[in-house]
Design an enzyme around this catalytic site. Sequence first.
Site, mmCIF file in Angstrom:
data_model
loop_
_atom_site.group_PDB
_atom_site.id
_atom_site.type_symbol
_atom_site.label_atom_id
_atom_site.label_comp_id
_atom_site.label_asym_id
_atom_site.label_seq_id
_atom_site.Cartn_x
_atom_site.Cartn_y
_atom_site.Cartn_z
ATOM 1 N N ARG A 50 -12.364 -22.114 -29.051
ATOM 2 C CA ARG A 50 -11.137 -21.329 -29.102
ATOM 3 C C ARG A 50 -11.146 -20.173 -28.087
ATOM 4 O O ARG A 50 -10.194 -20.000 -27.331
ATOM 5 C CB ARG A 50 -10.989 -20.758 -30.504
ATOM 6 C CG ARG A 50 -9.583 -20.584 -30.937
ATOM 7 C CD ARG A 50 -9.572 -20.024 -32.334
ATOM 8 N NE ARG A 50 -10.445 -20.785 -33.232
ATOM 9 C CZ ARG A 50 -9.986 -21.510 -34.246
ATOM 10 N NH1 ARG A 50 -8.707 -21.569 -34.488
ATOM 11 N NH2 ARG A 50 -10.841 -22.157 -35.019
ATOM 12 N N THR A 51 -12.226 -19.393 -28.100
ATOM 13 C CA THR A 51 -12.290 -18.255 -27.174
ATOM 14 C C THR A 51 -12.295 -18.759 -25.737
ATOM 15 O O THR A 51 -11.620 -18.218 -24.862
ATOM 16 C CB THR A 51 -13.541 -17.393 -27.459
ATOM 17 O OG1 THR A 51 -13.492 -16.967 -28.819
ATOM 18 C CG2 THR A 51 -13.599 -16.178 -26.570
ATOM 19 N N LYS A 79 -33.463 -26.035 -18.822
ATOM 20 C CA LYS A 79 -34.757 -26.115 -18.141
ATOM 21 C C LYS A 79 -35.486 -24.775 -18.137
ATOM 22 O O LYS A 79 -36.508 -24.630 -17.488
ATOM 23 C CB LYS A 79 -34.563 -26.608 -16.696
ATOM 24 C CG LYS A 79 -33.849 -27.946 -16.602
ATOM 25 C CD LYS A 79 -33.805 -28.456 -15.165
ATOM 26 C CE LYS A 79 -32.964 -29.725 -15.041
ATOM 27 N NZ LYS A 79 -31.575 -29.445 -14.626
ATOM 28 N N ARG A 100 -20.360 -15.648 -23.108
ATOM 29 C CA ARG A 100 -20.636 -15.713 -24.550
ATOM 30 C C ARG A 100 -22.102 -16.119 -24.685
ATOM 31 O O ARG A 100 -22.534 -17.079 -24.037
ATOM 32 C CB ARG A 100 -19.724 -16.757 -25.200
ATOM 33 C CG ARG A 100 -20.201 -17.285 -26.566
ATOM 34 C CD ARG A 100 -20.048 -16.309 -27.690
ATOM 35 N NE ARG A 100 -18.671 -15.969 -27.948
ATOM 36 C CZ ARG A 100 -17.962 -16.427 -28.993
ATOM 37 N NH1 ARG A 100 -18.509 -17.215 -29.875
ATOM 38 N NH2 ARG A 100 -16.710 -16.058 -29.138
ATOM 39 N N HIS A 128 -17.743 -7.853 -29.486
ATOM 40 C CA HIS A 128 -16.770 -8.857 -29.056
ATOM 41 C C HIS A 128 -15.482 -8.115 -28.688
ATOM 42 O O HIS A 128 -14.468 -8.213 -29.379
ATOM 43 C CB HIS A 128 -16.526 -9.848 -30.202
ATOM 44 C CG HIS A 128 -15.854 -11.119 -29.788
ATOM 45 N ND1 HIS A 128 -15.400 -11.355 -28.518
ATOM 46 C CD2 HIS A 128 -15.546 -12.229 -30.496
ATOM 47 C CE1 HIS A 128 -14.845 -12.565 -28.458
ATOM 48 N NE2 HIS A 128 -14.921 -13.111 -29.649
#
Lengths: 302, 155
Positions: A50-51, A79, A100, A128
């Site tokens: 969604r974000t 990796k 994020r 946030h």
Amino acid sequence: MRHDHLISAKQLTRQDIEGVLDRAASFAEDGGGGHEDHLLGLLFFEPSTRTKMSFDTAMKRLGGDTVDMGSVESSSVKKGESLADTVRVVAGYTDAIVLRHPSEGAAKLASEFVDVPIINAGDGAGQHPTQTLLDLYTIRENAGLDDLTIGIMGDLKYGRTVHSLAAALTNFDTRQHFISPESLRLPRGVRYDLHETGAQVREHTGLEEVLPELDVLYVTRIQRERFPDENEYRQVAGQYRIDAATLEAAKDDLTVMHPLPRVDEIAADVDETTHATYFEQAHNGVPVRMALLDAMLGGGGE
Amino acid sequence: MSDNPERELRVSKIRDGTVIDHITAGQALNVLAILGIDGSGGEEVSVGMNVPSDRLGRKDIVKVEGRELSQDEVDVLSLIAPAASINIVRDYEVVEKARVTRPTFVSGVLSCPNANCISTQGEPVESRFEVLDDAVRCVYCDTIIREDLPERIDV
Ligand SMILES: [Zn+2]
């Protein structure tokens, strides 16, 4: 906004916030453009469809484009590449980066290694801030931002949207009530900052005592994995769930918000009441993120 | 020196080095940890613990032969021993009294207790803490350390 990066809601002044919200309102009316040459990097180290979609949409509505790292599993991160290296590489391709990450402080760290603006789209249990801007937009539309009594309920310890919202609200004339189980109270750092700003703050373990005073009730999810045993979780979670009957004790114009996705902390029968504002809140993500990107990329509006 | 000479004899005089006096009682070993002294380097060190003090009731005192402290080290000491006085000794004489001041930030000397903090995850950065009035705070994850600060010393 004068900031190079948006890491924490603590950076935001009242003027910054009002600037973004005003611009967002005009984007919601008239659409955007002016960023045809701009490319935004989307670095999502944990899934948040969604974000991510909301940033992707916002950038494209501004006329620009996005590049996406893809899932962590398919990238070099798997990796063992450091975050510092990943952002340095992506900063070479793009004009700004949305990050994020599951660890607290990730966006702050990233900002130390690159020249392009970093936008924190959630760092672990930390902050946030872009969610906060769309929350404030929604609150302003529904209840105004001054002389406001807001209740914030649920997992206040790990709830990054709560940490950012609490900080941002100290710019306005608000009374904040925090409602949570004892074990999920606001973390020390957030309480310290609220105290430093002289914010009017009270903490509660039950909603009943404050519900009738509230103009806004902001509900967050209590996650099962925060509790060592299932029984303890059930006991606690039930106390922080609302339904239409709960809200009979509230003001008629109470605004109920939630950052979504919800599980069962807001019963479906609340959706039919005039209190329910969480879907509108989600829709506001695009114009608010357009306004933010426009400001940070030095675009058409400035 | 204003201290009673009898008390002063509890730890021997040094010729060249540093006397760190008025350390918060019980913090002497943490002071040594900050200075990176564990005995293996052959330094000549005298430690007095829980020595009577007019000013503090009880205090610790550390004398290090052949070593003068840097301002960085003094800054970090201030976190756990805010009342400390630091005397630089040359040829048995106190030639300089360093000021203990609390710095605004300390880098690379404390480890963040938050296991989910990016500064603990092998990234190419030093830990960094903002010094508050009575605590320190991680600049990455905002975690505040107060009572358990000595345990987080990472030197
Ligand atoms: Zn930290």
